[in-house]
Design a protein around this motif. Structure first.
Motif, mmCIF file in Angstrom:
data_model
loop_
_atom_site.group_PDB
_atom_site.id
_atom_site.type_symbol
_atom_site.label_atom_id
_atom_site.label_comp_id
_atom_site.label_asym_id
_atom_site.label_seq_id
_atom_site.Cartn_x
_atom_site.Cartn_y
_atom_site.Cartn_z
ATOM 1 N N ASP A 8 0.834 -1.206 0.000
ATOM 2 C CA ASP A 8 0.000 0.000 0.000
ATOM 3 C C ASP A 8 0.868 1.255 0.000
ATOM 4 O OD1 ASP A 8 -2.259 -1.588 0.032
ATOM 5 O OD2 ASP A 8 -2.671 -1.290 2.175
ATOM 6 N N SER A 66 2.369 1.726 -3.405
ATOM 7 C CA SER A 66 1.313 2.183 -4.301
ATOM 8 C C SER A 66 1.045 3.673 -4.112
ATOM 9 C CB SER A 66 0.043 1.368 -4.057
ATOM 10 O OG SER A 66 -0.987 1.791 -4.914
ATOM 11 N N THR A 115 4.260 5.615 -5.549
ATOM 12 C CA THR A 115 4.297 5.620 -7.005
ATOM 13 C C THR A 115 3.074 6.341 -7.581
ATOM 14 O OG1 THR A 115 3.381 3.368 -7.060
ATOM 15 C CG2 THR A 115 5.777 3.585 -7.222
ATOM 16 N N GLY A 116 1.950 6.230 -6.900
ATOM 17 C CA GLY A 116 0.759 6.957 -7.342
ATOM 18 C C GLY A 116 0.958 8.460 -7.311
ATOM 19 N N GLY A 175 2.868 -3.509 -5.421
ATOM 20 C CA GLY A 175 2.395 -2.173 -5.076
ATOM 21 C C GLY A 175 3.044 -1.058 -5.869
ATOM 22 N N ASN A 210 3.444 0.781 -8.886
ATOM 23 C CA ASN A 210 2.657 0.881 -10.105
ATOM 24 C C ASN A 210 3.265 1.843 -11.109
ATOM 25 O OD1 ASN A 210 0.489 -0.840 -9.197
ATOM 26 N ND2 ASN A 210 -0.019 0.809 -7.777
#
Length: 124
Positions: A16, A19, A22-23, A67, A69
């Motif tokens: 998480d 994620s 990188t998000g 996670g 991405n």
């Protein structure tokens, strides 16, 4: 919470976290690409930091942890077109030192190629 190993990135929480990180990088790049193209010029903030953000995204994603991405291949291709079109249109106006333009273009190409390869790998 699921844990599948003893590594720092071997749990649902770590996935998480990756994620989220990188998000945020992807969102920042997307925002710069959707903004005023002037901001992507080589002597502007986003013109310098977008390749840095792409490099950071690649460094994280290349580790293969759950996670981490990356965007879809067509998104990466659009980013490359947008960024490189601005760069090619404006770099000469900055009167770069001999060899800088060619060296920088090669580095930008390598950076986008890395992300494109990661995106393609994740899509297949």
């Amino acid at each position: 919470m699921g844990t599948w190993g003893s590594g720092n990135f071997d749990s649902d929480t770590a996935a998480d976290h990756l994620s989220d990180i990188t998000g945020r990088l992807v969102a920042r790049i997307a925002e710069a690409m959707a903004g005023d193209p002037v901001g992507l010029e080589p002597d502007e903030y986003d013109g310098v930091t977008v390749p840095c953000d792409i490099e950071l995204l690649c460094l994280i994603a290349e580790q293969g942890h759950v996670g981490a991405n990356v965007p879809e291949p067509e998104v990466v291709a659009g980013w490359r077109r947008t960024f490189m079109d601005v760069w090619e249109r404006t770099i000469d106006g900055l009167e770069p030192a001999p060899g800088h333009k060619e060296g920088r273009r090669a580095e930008l190409t390598r950076t986008f190629d890395r992300l494109a390869a990661l995106a393609q790998q994740r899509a297949s």
